[in-house]
Scaffold this motif. Structure first.
Motif, short mmCIF file in Angstrom:
data_model
loop_
_atom_site.label_atom_id
_atom_site.label_comp_id
_atom_site.label_asym_id
_atom_site.label_seq_id
_atom_site.Cartn_x
_atom_site.Cartn_y
_atom_site.Cartn_z
N ARG A 77 0.84 -1.19 0.00
CA ARG A 77 0.00 0.00 0.00
C ARG A 77 0.88 1.26 0.00
O ARG A 77 1.94 1.27 0.63
N LEU A 78 0.42 2.30 -0.69
CA LEU A 78 1.19 3.55 -0.71
C LEU A 78 1.20 4.18 0.67
O LEU A 78 0.22 4.09 1.40
N PRO A 79 2.26 4.85 1.04
CA PRO A 79 2.27 5.58 2.32
C PRO A 79 1.22 6.68 2.31
O PRO A 79 0.85 7.20 1.25
N ASP A 80 0.72 7.04 3.49
CA ASP A 80 -0.38 8.01 3.60
C ASP A 80 -0.10 9.34 2.89
O ASP A 80 -0.95 9.81 2.14
N PRO A 81 1.05 9.99 3.11
CA PRO A 81 1.26 11.28 2.44
C PRO A 81 1.27 11.14 0.91
O PRO A 81 0.74 11.99 0.20
N VAL A 82 1.85 10.07 0.41
CA VAL A 82 1.92 9.87 -1.03
C VAL A 82 0.53 9.61 -1.60
O VAL A 82 0.14 10.15 -2.63
N ARG A 96 6.70 11.34 -2.84
CA ARG A 96 7.17 9.94 -2.81
C ARG A 96 8.68 9.88 -2.56
O ARG A 96 9.16 9.07 -1.76
N GLN A 97 9.44 10.76 -3.24
CA GLN A 97 10.88 10.78 -3.04
C GLN A 97 11.25 11.16 -1.61
O GLN A 97 12.14 10.55 -1.00
N VAL A 98 10.57 12.16 -1.06
CA VAL A 98 10.85 12.60 0.31
C VAL A 98 10.53 11.49 1.29
O VAL A 98 11.29 11.20 2.22
N TRP A 99 9.38 10.81 1.09
CA TRP A 99 9.00 9.73 2.00
C TRP A 99 10.03 8.60 1.94
O TRP A 99 10.44 8.06 2.98
N ASN A 100 10.46 8.26 0.73
CA ASN A 100 11.47 7.20 0.60
C ASN A 100 12.77 7.57 1.30
O ASN A 100 13.39 6.75 1.97
N GLN A 101 13.17 8.81 1.17
CA GLN A 101 14.42 9.25 1.80
C GLN A 101 14.32 9.23 3.31
O GLN A 101 15.24 8.80 4.00
N VAL A 131 15.15 3.70 0.33
CA VAL A 131 16.38 3.75 -0.47
C VAL A 131 17.48 3.12 0.36
O VAL A 131 17.78 3.58 1.45
N SER A 132 18.07 2.05 -0.13
CA SER A 132 19.07 1.36 0.68
C SER A 132 20.47 1.71 0.21
O SER A 132 21.23 0.86 -0.21
#
Length: 190
Positions: A75-80, A137-142, A147-148
């Protein structure tokens, strides 16, 4: 009659299940194909006395209406998800507005010019909304460590949080030890 349908189990595909799909009035409805045999009818069951109960007393066969399957994607994160919903709404309104502007232009209505101006503004907003989804999406991933990369900010944040939790637990253990030693919370007895 009915047709047999083969479906893979959601666990990983190792086990498969066969179910029978029959017409509404067909005999043996709801009975798995393996139990019906070649004739298409349920075999007669023997009751406890040794006699056959035949079709007079069939046992109810439980079959769920649907089978829960795990989601293929997470599932997508809430902010995204919030920004994606916002973008879809803005883009839909922009498309409707552009269509109305086009139809007003064809009809020669006085509303054509304001609608065209509104469509241009809406197109800019729709572009912003689509970019907002990507940036969110990029901010949430960071921030949350998807991002590993070794230089990931999220990894350092997790390390700091773990260190803080460890220190908090050791401080709590020390306080509990002090409380056990001295009834009044003293460090040592006089």
């Amino acid at each position: 009659m009915g047709t047999a349908e083969r479906r893979e189990a959601p666990e990983g595909g190792a086990a498969a299940r066969t179910t029978a799909r029959t017409d509404a009035g067909a005999p043996g409805r709801g009975i798995p194909a393996a139990e019906r045999g070649a004739t298409g009818r349920r075999p007669a069951r023997k009751d406890q006395a040794g006699g056959e109960s035949g079709g007079t007393r069939e046992q109810a066969h439980y079959r769920p209406l649907w089978v829960e399957e795990p989601a293929r994607r997470r599932r997508l994160p809430d902010p995204v998800r919030t920004s994606a919903v916002r973008a879809v709404i803005v883009i839909a309104v922009t498309l409707i507005q552009a269509m109305v502007a086009f139809l007003c232009t064809l009809a020669g209505s006085w509303l054509a010019f304001p609608m065209v101006i509104g469509s241009v503004v809406s197109t800019i907003l729709a572009t912003w909304a689509a970019l907002d989804v990507w940036v969110t999406r990029q901010v949430w991933n960071q921030r949350n460590g998807v991002v590993s990369a070794p230089s990931s900010t999220a990894r350092a944040l997790r390390r700091e949080r773990r260190r803080a939790r460890r220190q908090e637990r050791s401080a709590e253990r020390a306080r509990a030890r002090i409380r056990r030693r001295g009834a009044a919370g003293q460090l040592s007895h006089p």
